[in-house]
Design an enzyme around this catalytic site. Structure first.
Site, short mmCIF file in Angstrom:
data_model
loop_
_atom_site.label_atom_id
_atom_site.label_comp_id
_atom_site.label_asym_id
_atom_site.label_seq_id
_atom_site.Cartn_x
_atom_site.Cartn_y
_atom_site.Cartn_z
N GLU A 1 49.27 51.42 47.23
CA GLU A 1 48.00 51.96 46.70
C GLU A 1 48.25 53.23 45.88
OE1 GLU A 1 45.84 49.81 46.85
OE2 GLU A 1 46.72 48.66 48.49
N TYR B 1 51.60 39.23 41.95
CA TYR B 1 52.29 40.36 42.57
C TYR B 1 53.81 40.12 42.56
CZ TYR B 1 47.89 41.93 44.87
OH TYR B 1 46.63 42.38 45.15
ZN LIG Z 1 47.58 46.29 44.45
#
Ligand SMILES: [Zn+2]
Length: 626
Positions: free
Chosen positions: A318, A403
């Site tokens: 994050e 990702y």
């Molecule tokens: Zn992320």
């Protein structure tokens, strides 16, 4: 459920009929906004938070600029908003009412609000658009929790989740990552509760029920965030700290104490942190994601409070978004890999700085294995990093493939150019595109000019284009390795075949990732007796580490190991984090016997789940197991 299943099938058919030639990669197919004609520069919000009616009500004032002098209709995004009056004003003058209409509901995009500018407004290039409104009963961004679903049990809690296209369910705006705006907000809450936003939070603000916020840096709408609850603050260091309910605060402060060191490491690699403070907010267990990178205030699931700091890579992730995603954003949801793939790469680099190569390599290998699994399930058309993405739902998109595939491409580039040159390139990339939203094509042109041509002969534009536009993984990629995970996998084979007793497994030396790798590698034909021995010795069904629990309960459901069904069911009812629970539901649904059971658990648990989680679980192919 059925509607979502049919929707998915339709989108697959339409996708395969749509060619790259007709596709405009710079166009956001998931917003109604005509941001090529009008663009929002600043937002002023004033909202009253009503826990009894579960609504936010008030006004949004958009400071807009007209880019096309001939344009007279502004189109905004909405999802179920109840719109009152709308008015416009030239900067500094009085607001005058205008006519508008709200279009039909699209199941994914919501509704378009079409606002007609008055005739006399022709020459205004900058103006204010003010909308009175309240949220609808099913606002998809909002989670309203009664006191019993919080840690303290005495106060209610609410929070938003705007990504991908849910900001429009609590604010009428141009809900596309291509538009960036600064904002100010006034939030009215019941007394004693604290409001926090993705803005300049003040931990010492008096709990008066009225909170003022300012966010001077321009952000895309998906980063607009609000949370209200009985939360308190503890500092980690000069620029970092954590907010949580008081019952959770000491554990959170201990677990995430390395946050300041992570921030310092990231600045050392990728250039200055551009957002002022960096704080965490620990949410109740129903938060649908692991974390959400709301600027200045990452929202974090409490499920990573493992008590041993073993799951803090989530905070590294994050935090890394402060560069990849928040500073340099994806222009549309088709370019989400620029956001998540780059962040996954940065995350592993930060983990390596803080916790060493072995731990980082474990996480790299698990990411790679996850990619190989996704390539089995994600349809071919969606496997390119930059696919043709015109229909379907951005919440599902590439199902997370972006990702790991994006991370693997950047690791491949790092290996080709060397770490020093690649780090230097990335720092320049963040600097060059700061506070902008870009397409994959802009990325390709930039890396071609600034890296490929600068050090010729190492990696070609055509090779990068293959990652961007072709399915699968290009040839010649070196897979990550991890000796500790490989050892755990070898032990799984040895134990499965009876060569090794449970007592001989060196579990005390294993990281949680190694335990996950061990569980994932268990042979398919284990007997119930073997599973029972394993569960009792390693206490898998009662582990406090949610990643180990997730891996184990997927096996429990897949293998129909019924003695652990009670603990599995409790796990599914405890957490609303989609990543934790959706694969367990999927395993139950696809084992051929337990669709009805899965549905019964889902029916009981859904009160704990955020609307995004409910939609994600509903999208499973429930009928296939029946
Ligand atoms: Zn992320």
């Amino acid at each position: 459920m059925l509607r979502l299943l049919i929707g998915g099938l339709v989108s697959v058919m339409v996708l395969s009929a749509c060619s790259r030639d007709e596709y405009n990669p710079a166009h956001d197919y998931f917003s109604f906004a005509n941001n090529d004609q009008f663009v929002t520069r600043h937002l002023e919000l004033e909202l009253w938070v009503d826990f009894d009616r579960q609504t936010l009500a008030g006004s949004a004032a958009l400071h807009m600029e007209r880019l096309d002098p001939a344009a007279t209709i502004i189109v905004l995004d909405s999802r179920g908003l109840e719109i009152g009056d709308i008015g416009v004003a030239a900067e500094g003058s009085k607001v005058k009412p205008v006519t508008f209409e709200v279009g039909q509901t699209d199941p994914v995009k919501g509704e378009a609000i079409r606002i007609q500018l008055p005739a006399g407004f022709k020459h205004e290039s900058a103006f204010l658009l003010k909308i009175e409104y309240q949220t609808g009963p099913d606002a998809s961004a909002l989670m309203w929790l009664p006191p019993e679903l919080t840690a303290g049990g005495k106060h209610p809690f609410m929070f938003t989740q705007s990504q991908a296209i849910h900001a429009r369910s609590w604010v009428p705006l141009q809900d596309t990552p291509a538009v960036r705006m600064s904002f100010d907000a006034i939030i009215h809450t019941p007394p004693d509760l604290m409001a926090l936003m993705s803005a300049d939070n003040d931990p010492l603000a008096p709990r008066s029920g009225e909170y003022h916020f300012s966010m001077p840096q321009p952000i895309p709408s998906y980063l607009l965030a609000l949370a209200v609850g009985n939360v308190w603050f503890q500092s980690f260091g000069e620029d970092t700290g954590v907010y949580a309910e008081p019952e959770v605060l000491p554990a959170a402060a201990w677990e995430f104490t390395d946050t300041q060191a992570m921030l310092d490491a990231a600045e050392g690699l990728y250039g200055p942190y551009q957002w002022g403070r960096y704080d965490l907010l620990i949410l109740p267990p129903s938060f649908p994601y692991g974390g959400m990178e709301n600027p200045r205030l990452s929202f974090i699931t409490p499920t990573v409070l493992a008590g041993d700091r073993s799951l803090v890579s989530l905070v590294a992730h994050e935090l890394a978004h402060s560069w990849s995603g928040n500073l340099v954003s994806n222009a549309t949801w088709r370019d989400i890999w620029l956001n998540e793939g780059t962040t996954s790469y940065l995350e592993s680099r930060l983990m390596e700085v803080l916790y060493g190569r072995e731990r980082a390599d474990e996480e790299r290998l698990l990411s790679y294995q996850g990619l190989l699994e996704k390539l089995q399930t994600v349809e071919t058309e969606m496997q390119a990093l930059a696919p043709v993405f015109q229909f379907g739902d951005p919440d599902i998109g590439q199902d997370g493939l972006e990702y790991s595939k994006g991370q693997l491409m950047l690791e491949t580039l790092e290996a080709a150019f060397g770490r020093d040159k690649f780090d230097e390139y990335l720092a320049r990339y963040f600097e060059h595109f700061e506070f902008q939203a870009i397409t994959s094509e802009q990325f390709l042109d930039f890396i071609d000019a600034r890296l490929l041509q600068k050090y010729p002969g190492r990696y070609s534009r055509a090779q990068i284009a293959q990652w961007l536009y072709q399915p699968g993984i290009p040839d010649g990629v070196v897979a990550p390795t991890s000796s500790s995970l490989e050892q755990a996998v070898a032990m799984a084979a040895a134990w499965s075949s009876g060569e090794l007793a449970v007592a001989e497994l060196p579990v005390e030396n294993w990281s949680p990732k190694a335990m996950v790798a061990f569980i994932n590698a268990l042979r398919a034909d284990l007997s119930e007796q073997q599973l029972k021995e394993l569960d009792q010795s390693l206490r898998l069904s009662t582990t406090g580490n949610v990643e180990i629990a997730r891996a184990w309960f997927i096996q429990v459901a897949t293998r129909r190991y019924r003695p652990a069904y009670g603990e599995m069911s409790a796990f599914l009812k405890r957490y609303g984090r989609t990543w934790l629970i959706k694969p367990v539901y999927a395993a139950l649904v696809s084992n051929g016997e337990d669709s009805t059971l899965a549905l019964a658990i889902f029916d009981k648990a859904r009160a704990v789940y955020h609307p995004i989680t409910v939609a994600a679980i509903s999208s499973l192919s429930w009928s296939s197991g029946q």
